[in-house]
Design a protein around this motif. Structure first.
Motif, short mmCIF file in Angstrom:
data_model
loop_
_atom_site.label_atom_id
_atom_site.label_comp_id
_atom_site.label_asym_id
_atom_site.label_seq_id
_atom_site.Cartn_x
_atom_site.Cartn_y
_atom_site.Cartn_z
N SER A 2 0.85 -1.18 0.00
CA SER A 2 0.00 0.00 0.00
C SER A 2 0.88 1.23 0.00
O SER A 2 2.00 1.20 0.47
CB SER A 2 -0.93 0.00 1.21
OG SER A 2 -0.19 0.08 2.39
N GLU A 3 0.35 2.28 -0.57
CA GLU A 3 1.10 3.53 -0.62
C GLU A 3 0.49 4.50 0.38
O GLU A 3 -0.69 4.48 0.66
CB GLU A 3 1.05 4.13 -2.03
CG GLU A 3 1.81 3.31 -3.05
CD GLU A 3 3.29 3.20 -2.79
OE1 GLU A 3 3.88 4.14 -2.23
OE2 GLU A 3 3.88 2.17 -3.13
N GLN A 4 1.32 5.36 0.92
CA GLN A 4 0.91 6.26 1.98
C GLN A 4 0.97 7.70 1.47
O GLN A 4 1.92 8.10 0.82
CB GLN A 4 1.85 6.09 3.16
CG GLN A 4 1.55 6.95 4.34
CD GLN A 4 2.45 6.58 5.50
OE1 GLN A 4 2.65 5.41 5.77
NE2 GLN A 4 2.98 7.57 6.16
N VAL A 5 -0.09 8.46 1.75
CA VAL A 5 -0.13 9.86 1.38
C VAL A 5 -0.19 10.67 2.67
O VAL A 5 -1.00 10.41 3.55
CB VAL A 5 -1.38 10.17 0.51
CG1 VAL A 5 -1.46 11.64 0.19
CG2 VAL A 5 -1.33 9.35 -0.76
N ILE A 14 -3.75 3.53 0.76
CA ILE A 14 -4.69 2.83 -0.11
C ILE A 14 -3.98 1.60 -0.65
O ILE A 14 -2.99 1.70 -1.38
CB ILE A 14 -5.18 3.73 -1.27
CG1 ILE A 14 -5.87 4.97 -0.71
CG2 ILE A 14 -6.13 2.95 -2.17
CD1 ILE A 14 -6.27 5.98 -1.74
N ALA A 15 -4.47 0.44 -0.27
CA ALA A 15 -3.86 -0.82 -0.69
C ALA A 15 -4.16 -1.11 -2.16
O ALA A 15 -5.20 -0.72 -2.68
CB ALA A 15 -4.38 -1.96 0.18
N ASN A 16 -3.24 -1.81 -2.80
CA ASN A 16 -3.43 -2.22 -4.19
C ASN A 16 -4.72 -3.02 -4.35
O ASN A 16 -5.43 -2.87 -5.34
CB ASN A 16 -2.25 -3.06 -4.67
CG ASN A 16 -0.99 -2.25 -4.83
OD1 ASN A 16 -0.94 -1.07 -4.51
ND2 ASN A 16 0.05 -2.90 -5.32
N VAL A 59 -2.88 -3.96 -10.62
CA VAL A 59 -2.71 -2.52 -10.42
C VAL A 59 -1.33 -2.20 -9.88
O VAL A 59 -0.69 -3.03 -9.24
CB VAL A 59 -3.77 -1.93 -9.45
CG1 VAL A 59 -5.17 -2.13 -9.99
CG2 VAL A 59 -3.64 -2.50 -8.07
N GLU A 60 -0.89 -0.99 -10.17
CA GLU A 60 0.30 -0.40 -9.54
C GLU A 60 -0.17 0.90 -8.94
O GLU A 60 -0.69 1.76 -9.65
CB GLU A 60 1.38 -0.12 -10.58
CG GLU A 60 2.18 -1.32 -11.01
CD GLU A 60 3.30 -0.91 -11.95
OE1 GLU A 60 4.11 -0.03 -11.56
OE2 GLU A 60 3.34 -1.45 -13.05
N VAL A 61 0.00 1.04 -7.64
CA VAL A 61 -0.45 2.24 -6.95
C VAL A 61 0.76 2.98 -6.41
O VAL A 61 1.57 2.41 -5.68
CB VAL A 61 -1.42 1.89 -5.80
CG1 VAL A 61 -1.87 3.14 -5.08
CG2 VAL A 61 -2.62 1.11 -6.32
#
Length: 128
Positions: A2-5, A14-16, A59-61
């Motif tokens: 998951s990427e962190q904002v 928001i996890a892939n 997906v790639e996030v």
């Protein structure tokens, strides 16, 4: 993954898998799409990891952007180019509206054609 904002109030991750589920649901709601195509490698990955891999969606996030690959089966006698264009638009709008991420690409691979007779629609059970 998951990427962190970083936001003023804290962090949002928001996890892939979340993006994949949104994309998959938007894809199946698109007219002319018979099903998503899982492929052999996805079934193998599911058996090894035990995870619920979203069928036909990769997906790639990143922190601000997402890229989505879809593998689909279209209904026979539907214009494939129109269905794919509508699919790209529906998936892009759904992901951007729900996550706030910018979708930089929606790649579609048509892996099959299905006849309406081939699609089994399960009747909901009247008995619980």
């Amino acid at each position: 993954m998951s990427e962190q904002v970083q936001l003023d109030n804290g962090n949002v991750r928001i996890a892939n898998d979340v993006v994949a589920k949104i994309a998959g649901m938007a894809a199946l709601e698109t007219p002319g799409i018979a099903a998503m195509s899982g492929g052999l490698s996805e079934g193998f990955a599911k058996r090894l990891s035990g995870k619920n891999v979203q069928k036909g969606v990769t997906v790639e996030v990143g922190q601000l952007e997402a890229a989505i690959d879809l593998r689909i089966i279209v209904l026979y006698e539907t214009p494939i180019h129109e269905v794919c264009r509508m699919l790209q638009q529906n998936v892009r709008e759904a992901v951007e509206n729900m996550t706030g991420l910018k979708v930089v690409e929606v790649n579609v691979k048509v892996e099959g054609v299905a006849f309406k007779d081939d699609i089994s629609i399960e009747e909901p059970s009247r008995i619980r």
